[in-house]
Motif scaffolding. Structure first.
Motif, PDB file in Angstrom:
ATOM      1  N   LEU A  66     -84.199 -17.070  39.998  1.00 35.24           N
ATOM      2  CA  LEU A  66     -83.679 -15.935  40.751  1.00 35.24           C
ATOM      3  C   LEU A  66     -83.863 -16.158  42.251  1.00 35.24           C
ATOM      4  CD1 LEU A  66     -84.886 -12.765  38.785  1.00 35.24           C
ATOM      5  CD2 LEU A  66     -82.549 -13.608  38.998  1.00 35.24           C
ATOM      6  N   ASN A  67     -83.044 -15.459  43.022  1.00 35.72           N
ATOM      7  CA  ASN A  67     -83.153 -15.501  44.471  1.00 35.72           C
ATOM      8  C   ASN A  67     -84.526 -14.988  44.907  1.00 35.72           C
ATOM      9  OD1 ASN A  67     -82.881 -14.186  47.279  1.00 35.72           O
ATOM     10  ND2 ASN A  67     -81.001 -15.387  47.114  1.00 35.72           N
ATOM     11  N   ILE A  68     -85.091 -15.567  45.960  1.00 31.64           N
ATOM     12  CA  ILE A  68     -86.421 -15.192  46.438  1.00 31.64           C
ATOM     13  C   ILE A  68     -86.477 -13.718  46.824  1.00 31.64           C
ATOM     14  CG2 ILE A  68     -85.907 -15.873  48.809  1.00 31.64           C
ATOM     15  CD1 ILE A  68     -89.299 -16.144  46.968  1.00 31.64           C
ATOM     16  N   LEU A  69     -85.364 -13.181  47.328  1.00 31.70           N
ATOM     17  CA  LEU A  69     -85.329 -11.770  47.709  1.00 31.70           C
ATOM     18  C   LEU A  69     -85.547 -10.873  46.500  1.00 31.70           C
ATOM     19  CD1 LEU A  69     -84.827  -9.543  49.793  1.00 31.70           C
ATOM     20  CD2 LEU A  69     -82.372  -9.744  49.307  1.00 31.70           C
ATOM     21  N   LEU A  93     -93.284  -3.350  41.758  1.00 30.90           N
ATOM     22  CA  LEU A  93     -94.387  -3.360  40.795  1.00 30.90           C
ATOM     23  C   LEU A  93     -95.664  -2.814  41.426  1.00 30.90           C
ATOM     24  CD1 LEU A  93     -95.509  -4.123  38.016  1.00 30.90           C
ATOM     25  CD2 LEU A  93     -95.923  -6.430  38.904  1.00 30.90           C
ATOM     26  N   VAL A  94     -95.948  -3.205  42.660  1.00 33.51           N
ATOM     27  CA  VAL A  94     -97.139  -2.710  43.360  1.00 33.51           C
ATOM     28  C   VAL A  94     -97.057  -1.206  43.570  1.00 33.51           C
ATOM     29  CG1 VAL A  94     -98.401  -2.771  45.550  1.00 33.51           C
ATOM     30  CG2 VAL A  94     -97.631  -4.908  44.504  1.00 33.51           C
ATOM     31  N   VAL A 102     -81.269  -5.568  41.228  1.00 35.97           N
ATOM     32  CA  VAL A 102     -81.210  -5.063  39.865  1.00 35.97           C
ATOM     33  C   VAL A 102     -81.634  -6.079  38.803  1.00 35.97           C
ATOM     34  CG1 VAL A 102     -79.336  -3.507  40.516  1.00 35.97           C
ATOM     35  CG2 VAL A 102     -78.792  -5.714  39.481  1.00 35.97           C
ATOM     36  N   ASN A 103     -81.600  -7.368  39.132  1.00 29.40           N
ATOM     37  CA  ASN A 103     -81.850  -8.389  38.114  1.00 29.40           C
ATOM     38  C   ASN A 103     -83.313  -8.535  37.722  1.00 29.40           C
ATOM     39  OD1 ASN A 103     -79.108  -9.030  38.185  1.00 29.40           O
ATOM     40  ND2 ASN A 103     -79.391 -10.548  39.787  1.00 29.40           N
ATOM     41  N   CYS A 104     -84.203  -8.428  38.681  1.00 28.77           N
ATOM     42  CA  CYS A 104     -85.609  -8.716  38.441  1.00 28.77           C
ATOM     43  C   CYS A 104     -86.237  -7.750  37.440  1.00 28.77           C
ATOM     44  CB  CYS A 104     -86.371  -8.680  39.763  1.00 28.77           C
ATOM     45  SG  CYS A 104     -88.038  -9.335  39.651  1.00 28.77           S
ATOM     46  N   GLU A 106     -89.219 -10.881  45.606  1.00 25.32           N
ATOM     47  CA  GLU A 106     -90.036 -10.127  46.560  1.00 25.32           C
ATOM     48  C   GLU A 106     -89.897  -8.624  46.339  1.00 25.32           C
ATOM     49  OE1 GLU A 106     -88.630 -11.557  50.279  1.00 25.32           O
ATOM     50  OE2 GLU A 106     -89.917 -13.353  50.287  1.00 25.32           O
ATOM     51  N   ILE A 107     -88.660  -8.176  46.142  1.00 28.51           N
ATOM     52  CA  ILE A 107     -88.425  -6.749  45.917  1.00 28.51           C
ATOM     53  C   ILE A 107     -89.034  -6.325  44.584  1.00 28.51           C
ATOM     54  CG2 ILE A 107     -86.649  -5.008  45.478  1.00 28.51           C
ATOM     55  CD1 ILE A 107     -84.899  -6.434  47.511  1.00 28.51           C
TER      56      ILE A 107
END
Length: 455
Positions: A422-425, A434-435, A373-375, A428-429
């Motif tokens: 932020l965490n790498i996960l 976005l894609v 939820v953060n990204c 990535e998510i």
């Protein structure tokens, strides 16, 4: 059209952008502030106190102070865009009109990643916490109860939601007042090591990297003030109402965050003594208020997550879906407004269904969901600052360099730093989402002849 206060140009209205008023305008600036406070949760630090104080090496009050300043610049940019474009949809609307339609859609898509999963995360945390108190009741029962009650309140009408928000906010503030009063009395009577500035600055343990890393965690407690902008078409008081609501809510909640964490750090100065960081604050509360205050703060945190915060989050995402659907970027059914209650009820029901599915799927894995939820929100914040510069400075040739250049540049830099930590996960998510959004948008534009793709 009305004239802007102290300006030569007329204030913009909903009709200037080709929309007509469908939602009911009943919310004052006071209602917006209450909504923002509920969304950010005045007692939010209670739930993550242990993790933040450990990362900050005990300087938790400094961490929240820096976090408030960091969000101040983003709040100013939201205020500028909400005044220029008083339309529901938040960052989706601001990016679409301030930059172009493609960036607008992708910004709305990214904020969906945040808002569509936030209610589910809050329901999970509250349901699991209640199970620890009442283990005989299945967790899914609590999940259904939270979702059902909040959905009914949100469909019933934004004014009804505002009333519910006031009730929840009063309850949270009463609990917080209990802690602040009992905590202050406790410190005066000798609990801890007395009053000191160490929660703000401890020379023996100060490390800028630790503090900034902790700030990256604390900043996430402030996420939600932007949700006020989703209510732009339901407010009274003119185009400046949303900006005023955002700033007041942010400043007030920041002061409350700092006050409670400062006092908690005084009560138990040795944060290494906590056996479980997840329950650290409740241990602190027990030091000055006994089992009564421990239980009170625990229950208050559960209710604020499961009802108050989730209620506001569900209202916000339903308005974003409403705005994107109205522009034919999402199925048209999502823009349907209830004939009696004047609320986007189809969007609200969809959020409820998604929350139930996601909640059941991630019931025992809330940590992974919280990373997701953060990204989205932080990506949207980056776009807001770019939109301010593009709309006011580049397109509008503004000479207000403070609001339209310096503030967004500082805000962009701060949010970028938080995202890097932020965490790498989560990254990535966020990139994968976005894609997916970009592919969906290309297909959408290819099948809609009347809408140009604006890259």
């Amino acid at each position: 059209m009305e004239l802007k206060h102290g300006a030569d140009k007329p204030a913009v209205s909903l009709s200037d952008f080709g929309y007509h008023q469908e939602l009911e305008r009943t919310l004052s600036v006071k209602d917006l502030v209450i909504y923002g406070l509920i969304f950010m949760v005045p007692i939010a630090p209670m739930g993550i106190y242990g993790s933040v104080i450990s990362v900050s090496q005990g300087m938790i009050a400094l961490t929240y102070a820096i976090g408030m300043v960091a969000m101040f610049f983003t709040a100013l940019s939201y205020g500028q865009m909400s005044q220029a474009f008083p339309i529901a949809g938040s960052v989706y609307t601001y990016a679409k009109l301030g930059i172009n339609k493609t960036i607008g859609f992708l910004s709305g898509w990214m904020i969906i990643l945040d808002y569509i999963f936030v209610p589910a995360l809050l329901y999970i945390i509250a349901a699991n916490s209640l199970k620890s108190l009442l283990p005989a009741v299945p967790t899914w029962i609590w999940l259904l109860a939270f979702i059902g009650i909040n959905t009914l309140i949100n469909i019933r009408g934004i004014e009804f939601t505002a009333i519910a928000n006031r009730i929840f906010l009063v309850g949270e503030l009463v609990v917080l007042a209990f802690f602040l009063v009992l905590g202050t009395i406790g410190v005066i009577r000798g609990v801890g090591n007395g009053f000191t500035l160490k929660p703000f600055y401890d020379a023996a343990h100060f490390n800028l990297n630790f503090v900034m890393t902790a700030t990256s965690v604390a900043v996430l407690s402030f996420l939600g003030f932007d949700g006020i902008s989703t209510l732009a078409e339901e407010t009274t008081g003119g185009n400046k109402a949303v900006g005023k609501g955002i700033m007041w809510a942010l400043m007030l909640v920041g002061v409350l965050f700092i006050a409670q964490t400062y006092l908690a750090a005084l009560i138990v100065p040795n944060w290494h003594s906590f056996k479980d960081l997840d329950t650290a604050f409740y241990v602190v509360a027990g030091k000055v208020g006994g089992p009564f205050l421990t239980d009170l703060t625990t229950i208050a945190t559960i209710l604020s997550w499961g009802f108050a915060n989730a209620l506001a989050a569900q209202a916000a995402i339903s308005r974003i879906l409403f705005g994107m659907s109205r522009d034919h970027n999402l199925p048209s059914a999502l823009s349907k407004v209830h004939p009696k209650f004047k609320t986007p009820y189809v969007s609200t029901l969809l959020v409820a269904i998604i929350s139930l599915i996601v909640g059941l799927f991630f019931m025992n894995n809330s940590g992974t969901l919280s990373e997701i939820v953060n990204c989205g929100a932080l990506t949207a914040f980056l776009v807001i600052h770019v939109a301010v510069i593009n709309h006011f400075l580049i397109k509008g040739h503004s000479h207000d360099y403070w609001h339209h250049l310096i503030v967004p540049v500082i805000g962009f830099a701060v949010i970028l730093f938080v995202m890097i930590n932020l965490n790498i996960l989560a990254k990535e998510i966020g990139a994968a989402w976005l894609v997916i959004g970009l592919v969906y948008y290309v297909i959408l534009r290819a099948t809609q002849r009347t809408t140009e793709m604006n890259l």
